[in-house]
Design an enzyme around this catalytic site. Structure first.
Site, PDB file in Angstrom:
ATOM      1  CB  SER A 139      -1.013  -0.255   1.218  1.00  0.00           C
ATOM      2  OG  SER A 139      -1.577   1.274   1.493  1.00  0.00           O
TER       3      SER A 139
ATOM      4  CE1 TYR B 177      -3.758  -1.420   5.712  1.00  0.00           C
ATOM      5  CE2 TYR B 177      -3.592   0.901   4.981  1.00  0.00           C
ATOM      6  CZ  TYR B 177      -3.816  -0.505   4.612  1.00  0.00           C
ATOM      7  OH  TYR B 177      -3.780  -0.684   3.543  1.00  0.00           O
TER       8      TYR B 177
END
Length: 260
Positions: free
Chosen positions: A146, A159
């Site tokens: 990501s 995250y």
């Protein structure tokens, strides 16, 4: 029929489902896994229409034993054996992952932290370790990272930490597997409209929709095409790292929205 087999985790939606459809169209045989068996069954039938073989097993990648058992069952179904030259698992798309919650770290929820770290980090490790014995020279692993693994942003703390771990693990796996001729790639999407935000905001559809207002986000198909490109490279080429963002996004926390 193609003898190339690809295993895709998190295949029941988003990037995983789009990748399964595209690879099936390109002639790949598929091994699919996620937690939601009913969705896997529907996707498998859809992919079989392209004339490829598809097997699926449902489990939670956070569970080491379930992952090891599930991989063994999928390999048995496909007729793939450990340490065998032909046939082998040609590709692993390590896609399962999620974000849960968003806010200051000191207001974080323990269960959310556990879920992200156990899925995004340990789940990736469990699945990769279980699959590597079935991979041979020329096989490829694609880890779904990501932009959050490259840059942090407000409210993303744990995250972002989990995806930074994916970034580091992808580099380490590449080193560990280079002597065996197994390529390791990482694809790092930016803002993409999938179930990601619905999961992050725990079913709050309004909050999820607001994430994508005012610009054109990436779609699951965009990432599926990137996976297919990585897997299509000749044996001497490995795409180590691929960062993909919508044109309206300049960094993990810089977006140009038309209504702002």
């Amino acid at each position: 029929m193609s003898q190339s087999w690809a295993l895709i985790s998190g295949a029941s939606s988003g990037f995983g489902a789009a990748t399964a459809r595209l690879l099936a169209k390109e002639g790949w045989n598929l091994l699919l896994t996620s937690r939601r068996e009913n969705r896997l069954a529907s996707l498998a039938e859809e992919c079989k229409k392209f004339g490829v073989s598809v097997h699926y097993e449902a489990w939670d990648v956070r569970d080491r034993h379930e992952t090891e058992t599930g991989v063994q069952e999928l390999m048995r179904s496909a007729g793939l054996a450990e340490s065998s030259d032909e046939p082998s698992l040609s590709a692993l798309v390590n896609n399962a992952g999620l974000a849960v919650g968003k806010g200051p770290f000191d207001q974080g929820d323990d269960d959310d932290w556990d879920r992200m770290l156990d899925t995004n980090v340990k789940g990736l490790l469990f699945l990769a370790r279980a699959c590597v014995p079935f991979m041979t020279r020329g096989s490829r692993m694609v880890n779904m990272g990501s932009i959050a693994g490259k840059q942090v942003y407000p409210g993303g703390n744990v995250y972002c930490a989990s995806k930074h771990a994916v970034d580091a693990l992808s580099q380490a796996m590449r080193i560990d597997l280079v002597d065996r001729g197994i390529g390791v790639s990482q694809i790092c999407p930016g803002a993409a409209e999938t179930e990601f935000s619905n999961v992050r905001f725990k079913g709050d559809d309004r909050a999820a929709a607001n994430v994508y207002k005012g610009y054109d986000p990436l779609l699951a198909q965009d990432i599926a095409e990137a996976v297919a490109f990585v897997l299509s490279r000749p044996p001497h080429v490995c795409i180590n790292d691929l960062v993909i963002m919508p044109t309206a996004q300049a960094s993990a926390h810089h977006l140009h929205k038309a209504h702002e």
